[in-house]
Motif scaffolding. Structure first.
Motif, short mmCIF file in Angstrom:
data_model
loop_
_atom_site.label_atom_id
_atom_site.label_comp_id
_atom_site.label_asym_id
_atom_site.label_seq_id
_atom_site.Cartn_x
_atom_site.Cartn_y
_atom_site.Cartn_z
N VAL A 1 6.98 0.42 -5.63
CA VAL A 1 7.76 1.56 -5.07
C VAL A 1 7.15 2.09 -4.08
O VAL A 1 6.08 2.51 -4.27
CB VAL A 1 8.36 2.51 -5.93
CG1 VAL A 1 8.99 3.76 -5.36
CG2 VAL A 1 9.14 1.80 -7.28
N ALA A 2 7.58 1.89 -2.88
CA ALA A 2 6.56 2.52 -1.71
C ALA A 2 6.46 3.79 -1.87
O ALA A 2 7.51 4.84 -1.74
CB ALA A 2 7.30 1.92 -0.32
N GLY B 1 0.77 -1.31 0.13
CA GLY B 1 0.08 0.02 0.08
C GLY B 1 1.03 1.28 0.00
O GLY B 1 1.95 1.25 -0.39
N PRO B 2 0.36 2.40 0.33
CA PRO B 2 0.83 3.81 0.36
C PRO B 2 1.94 3.94 1.16
O PRO B 2 2.61 4.93 0.92
CB PRO B 2 -0.51 4.50 0.40
CG PRO B 2 -1.72 3.82 0.47
CD PRO B 2 -1.35 2.38 0.83
N VAL B 3 1.97 3.23 2.27
CA VAL B 3 2.76 3.82 3.42
C VAL B 3 3.84 2.60 3.74
O VAL B 3 3.22 1.42 3.98
CB VAL B 3 2.31 4.20 4.57
CG1 VAL B 3 3.22 4.52 5.54
CG2 VAL B 3 1.43 5.47 4.19
N LEU B 4 5.05 2.85 3.81
CA LEU B 4 5.94 1.47 4.31
C LEU B 4 6.75 2.21 5.73
O LEU B 4 7.38 3.15 5.46
CB LEU B 4 7.31 1.25 3.22
CG LEU B 4 8.29 0.19 3.85
CD1 LEU B 4 7.61 -1.19 4.13
CD2 LEU B 4 9.42 0.13 2.86
N THR B 5 6.67 1.55 6.65
CA THR B 5 6.85 1.99 7.94
C THR B 5 8.23 1.26 8.36
O THR B 5 8.15 0.11 8.53
CB THR B 5 6.05 2.06 9.17
OG1 THR B 5 4.62 2.63 8.80
CG2 THR B 5 6.51 2.59 10.47
N VAL B 6 9.40 1.99 8.13
CA VAL B 6 10.60 1.16 8.25
C VAL B 6 11.22 1.36 9.69
O VAL B 6 12.20 0.73 9.80
CB VAL B 6 11.50 1.72 7.24
CG1 VAL B 6 11.18 1.76 5.82
CG2 VAL B 6 11.98 3.41 7.58
N GLY B 7 10.62 1.81 10.71
CA GLY B 7 11.13 2.33 11.91
C GLY B 7 11.98 0.76 12.80
O GLY B 7 13.00 0.61 12.97
N LYS B 8 10.86 -0.09 12.53
CA LYS B 8 11.08 -1.67 13.57
C LYS B 8 12.06 -2.23 12.61
O LYS B 8 12.87 -2.89 13.05
CB LYS B 8 9.85 -2.28 13.64
CG LYS B 8 10.24 -3.73 14.51
CD LYS B 8 10.72 -3.33 15.95
CE LYS B 8 10.86 -4.64 16.40
NZ LYS B 8 11.62 -4.91 17.66
N PRO B 9 11.90 -2.40 11.20
CA PRO B 9 12.68 -3.08 10.39
C PRO B 9 14.32 -2.52 10.49
O PRO B 9 14.91 -3.23 10.36
CB PRO B 9 12.34 -3.06 8.84
CG PRO B 9 10.92 -2.63 9.16
CD PRO B 9 10.55 -1.90 10.46
N CYS B 10 14.31 -1.14 10.67
CA CYS B 10 15.62 -0.59 11.11
C CYS B 10 16.14 -0.66 12.38
O CYS B 10 17.77 -0.63 12.53
CB CYS B 10 15.84 0.76 10.42
SG CYS B 10 15.60 1.16 8.56
N ALA B 11 15.41 -0.75 13.31
CA ALA B 11 16.04 -0.63 14.81
C ALA B 11 15.21 -1.67 15.52
O ALA B 11 13.96 -1.85 15.59
CB ALA B 11 15.66 0.64 15.22
N THR B 12 15.89 -2.30 16.46
CA THR B 12 15.29 -3.24 17.13
C THR B 12 16.20 -3.56 18.31
O THR B 12 17.39 -3.11 18.54
CB THR B 12 15.20 -4.59 16.46
OG1 THR B 12 14.34 -5.49 17.04
CG2 THR B 12 16.50 -5.34 16.06
#
Length: 459
Positions: A422-423, A370-381
């Motif tokens: 493409v996100a 969809g319209p939004v890719l939230t990359v916070g958790k994939p980048c930081a853990t």
């Protein structure tokens, strides 16, 4: 003969009465069963034309099988009376904006709108990432933001050229009622209020600002997105894939963060489901109680992001009306005040309780689509450090990111033929700073526009 006939008639009458009673019982049972299936507190009856199973509220298996169109993530409850309450909230008059209008942009070609608070003393690079990426990548709708009252002149000139409407948001102390029993915090948005909205911390007040700004915008008739502004970037027009906002079946859409069912890696630490999130439980149970929060009932459900909520005019108005009303109620109880509770976890609680109403007109969008890719958790853990066996916070991870041949960031669960392959929107990119800042330098063409947009020049 007479006595025998009387006995026979009596028996016949008893049998008839029993048959009528049995038929009545069957009819009543059938009617009650129908009513329960329509108005059950535990399931939601979907439209007859929809093939989604009515007996299930959450179907990650459909997503994993590639049947994304059949995926559902419905609230735990559906109470038709809640729809009436929500409608009453929506029908309440929307006040005029409390903030001073510094600049009203000419009416853009599109009726879509992006709304957010960005009242930083200086935000020049941030404006390029936010506004520049929108205008560079074809977005021709409204951009409505709150800015610092003393925004630098060069930033004003840039926003004017980009067709941005902006209000001056003056920070001030909150009302005395909000300070009683409040926990100390250095987080500015959870410690201060804005002039005219002294009864809402900035973190909450920004939603009331958006509600009023949208209400004051007569030409904001299409899709809208209420956003965080500091950590968002656009690779494409975020609404291009959504179709006509006026004929949309789902008028309100929440964006999911990465959950176990959308996790692209076998490492379970790279995704968190809401019922297992200690943050969710910490920020909701003291306010609402364990029984109402019921984390075990949503143990495998996705977390919803409060910084990218999408809807048409009616859907976003519904979202903002319900959320702001809840904030006002939260201020009546110390355990529910900010910063004890925060916008995201309150929003998630409301969603899974069914408090936004109208579940048939609402949906959640799986991570990586969809319209939004939230990359916070994939980048930081959080990871367990070898040797010490202690948990440590790591950031700027890249192993869940997917790129095309031009280096653009892709939605990992979309196919090449998808309009959102493409996100369109990247959210929480600041958690990826070690690799994304070099990425920005390599892709300045995505946000470096500085020339006046055509429809501004023509007015």
């Amino acid at each position: 003969m007479v006595s025998i006939t009387a006995k026979t008639i009596s028996r016949i009458l008893i049998v008839c009465i029993l048959l009528v009673s049995l038929q009545t019982f069957v009819l009543l049972s059938k009617q009650l069963s129908q009513e329960r299936s329509q108005h059950s507190e535990e399931t939601v009856d979907d439209n007859a034309n929809n093939n989604k199973p009515t007996s299930k509220l959450f179907t990650p298996g459909e997503f994993r099988a590639g049947r994304i169109e059949n995926y559902i993530n419905l609230p735990l409850k559906y109470n038709p009376d809640r729809d009436k309450i929500v409608l009453e909230l929506m029908e309440q008059p929307v006040p005029e904006p409390a903030e001073t209008l510094l600049h009203k942009a000419p009416t853009p070609p599109s009726g879509n709108a992006i709304l957010g608070l960005a009242s930083y003393p200086s935000f020049k690079d941030g404006w390029f990432k936010l506004v520049g990426s929108l205008r560079t990548n074809g977005y021709e709708g409204h951009i409505i933001v709150g800015v610092h009252p003393e925004i630098p002149q060069n930033e004003r000139e840039y926003l004017d050229k980009m067709g941005v409407t902006y209000y001056a948001v003056e920070t001030t102390n909150c009302s005395a009622a909000l300070l009683r029993g409040a926990a100390q915090t250095s987080n500015h948005v959870r410690a201060k209020c804005s002039r005219g909205l002294e009864n809402l911390k900035l973190e909450w007040g920004r939603y009331e600002m958006a509600r009023r700004w949208l209400g004051a915008c007569d030409t904001c008739t299409g899709w809208s997105m209420v956003i965080d502004t500091r950590d968002i970037f656009f690779q494409k027009d975020p609404f291009a894939s959504l179709g006509d906002a006026h004929n949309a079946r789902e008028e309100l859409m929440f964006v999911e963060e990465v959950a176990q069912y959308t996790n692209t890696l076998p490492d379970k630490s790279r995704a968190v489901d809401i019922g297992a999130s200690w943050r969710y439980k910490t920020h909701t149970i003291p306010c609402y109680g364990h029984a109402l929060v019921a984390p075990k009932k949503i143990i495998d459900r996705p977390i919803l992001c409060s910084g990218t909520v999408i809807g048409n005019r009616s859907g976003i108005h519904r979202f903002l009306s319900v959320l702001v009303n809840e904030f006002h109620h939260s201020n009546e109880q110390i355990e529910c005040m900010s910063p004890h509770t925060t916008d995201q976890w309150t929003m998630n609680y409301l969603y899974y309780r069914g408090d936004f109403g109208f579940p048939r007109r609402t949906k959640t969008l799986p991570w990586g689509t969809g319209p939004v890719l939230t990359v916070g958790k994939p980048c930081a853990t959080e990871r367990v450090k070898e040797g010490t066996k202690k948990a440590e916070h790591v950031h700027s991870l890249k192993d869940m990111m997917v790129f095309d041949g031009n280096g653009l960031i892709l939605n990992p669960h979309e196919g090449k033929d998808s309009p959102t392959y493409v996100a369109p929107t990247l959210h929480q990119w600041d958690r990826c700073h070690k690799w994304i800042h070099p990425w920005f330098r390599q892709h300045k063409n995505l946000f470096s526009r500085e020339d006046e947009v055509d429809w501004v020049r023509e007015n």
